[in-house]
Enzyme design. Structure first.
Site, PDB file in Angstrom:
ATOM      1  CG  ASP A  88       3.994  13.006  13.043  1.00  0.00           C
ATOM      2  OD1 ASP A  88       3.950  14.236  13.727  1.00  0.00           O
ATOM      3  OD2 ASP A  88       5.191  12.184  13.058  1.00  0.00           O
ATOM      4  CG  HIS A 145       4.461  10.710  17.430  1.00  0.00           C
ATOM      5  ND1 HIS A 145       5.462  11.576  18.169  1.00  0.00           N
ATOM      6  CD2 HIS A 145       3.893  11.175  16.495  1.00  0.00           C
ATOM      7  CE1 HIS A 145       5.323  12.710  17.293  1.00  0.00           C
ATOM      8  NE2 HIS A 145       4.677  12.438  16.487  1.00  0.00           N
ATOM      9  CE1 TYR A 205      10.051   0.139  -4.725  1.00  0.00           C
ATOM     10  CE2 TYR A 205      11.996   0.051  -5.760  1.00  0.00           C
ATOM     11  CZ  TYR A 205      10.860  -0.189  -5.820  1.00  0.00           C
ATOM     12  OH  TYR A 205      10.138  -0.446  -7.092  1.00  0.00           O
ATOM     13  CG  ASP A 228       1.756   0.090  -6.911  1.00  0.00           C
ATOM     14  OD1 ASP A 228       2.389  -0.962  -6.701  1.00  0.00           O
ATOM     15  OD2 ASP A 228       2.040   1.022  -7.249  1.00  0.00           O
ATOM     16  CG  ASN A 268       3.855   1.765  -4.332  1.00  0.00           C
ATOM     17  OD1 ASN A 268       3.348   0.827  -3.999  1.00  0.00           O
ATOM     18  ND2 ASN A 268       4.679   1.968  -5.379  1.00  0.00           N
ATOM     19  CE1 TYR A 328       6.809   6.267 -10.592  1.00  0.00           C
ATOM     20  CE2 TYR A 328       5.352   6.027 -12.474  1.00  0.00           C
ATOM     21  CZ  TYR A 328       6.472   5.881 -11.956  1.00  0.00           C
ATOM     22  OH  TYR A 328       7.622   5.928 -12.743  1.00  0.00           O
ATOM     23  CG  MET A 354       7.989   5.452  -6.075  1.00  0.00           C
ATOM     24  SD  MET A 354       7.951   3.588  -6.832  1.00  0.00           S
ATOM     25  CE  MET A 354       8.075   2.808  -5.248  1.00  0.00           C
TER      26      MET A 354
END
Length: 154
Positions: free
Chosen positions: A69, A24, A120, A32, A140, A138, A79
């Site tokens: 979650d 958890h 990052y 990407d 990610n 973009y 991102m």
């Protein structure tokens, strides 16, 4: 490729193992093709290769197994655009795809947007980074694992 009943075949044994070991609050990065996955993983996160697969395809499969979650404002983060891309109003249509898939999985919260370098740093602390063949800029995505209630376990 995994050939098991009820397990999407795009999920590799290595990725299934990582999903099972995550606890958890642990995070999984779907990176990407432009993301520096190997460099980020040199710090601590596990690198899992999924070359040639797009993130939407993997996300749909992962969401069949991974609880998100519900104790955080958003279990999914992308991102954010850098200022120059914001100024030119760069569209990121893959975010709409992610939102759609996340809603199908029961998450109604908006995607959290994380500044590039903060993304990052967060990725370095993730349980694993899945390096994909996703070509969307973009593209990610970070997923935060939730819990499964005892009465729902078989």
């Amino acid at each position: 490729m995994v050939v098991l009943k009820g397990i999407p075949s795009v999920l590799s044994p290595e990725l299934l193992y990582a999903l099972a070991k995550m606890g958890h609050g642990d995070e999984l990065v779907l990176a990407d093709a432009n993301f520096p996955a190997s460099s980020i993983c040199a710090c601590s996160a596990k690198e899992i290769r999924a070359d040639g697969l797009g993130i939407p395809q993997l996300l749909e499969a992962i969401l069949k197994l991974l609880p998100l979650d519900t104790y955080v404002p958003s279990p999914a983060a992308v991102m954010d655009l850098v200022d120059s891309d914001k100024q030119r109003c760069l569209a990121v249509p893959v975010w709409d795809t992610y939102t759609h898939l996340l809603r199908q999985a029961g998450s109604q919260t908006p995607l959290e947007k994380v500044e590039r370098f903060a993304f990052y740093e967060r990725a370095k602390k993730a349980y694993a980074v899945v390096a994909t063949g996703e070509t969307s800029l973009y593209g990610n995505l970070i997923l935060k694992k939730g819990v499964i209630l005892a009465e729902l376990l078989q």
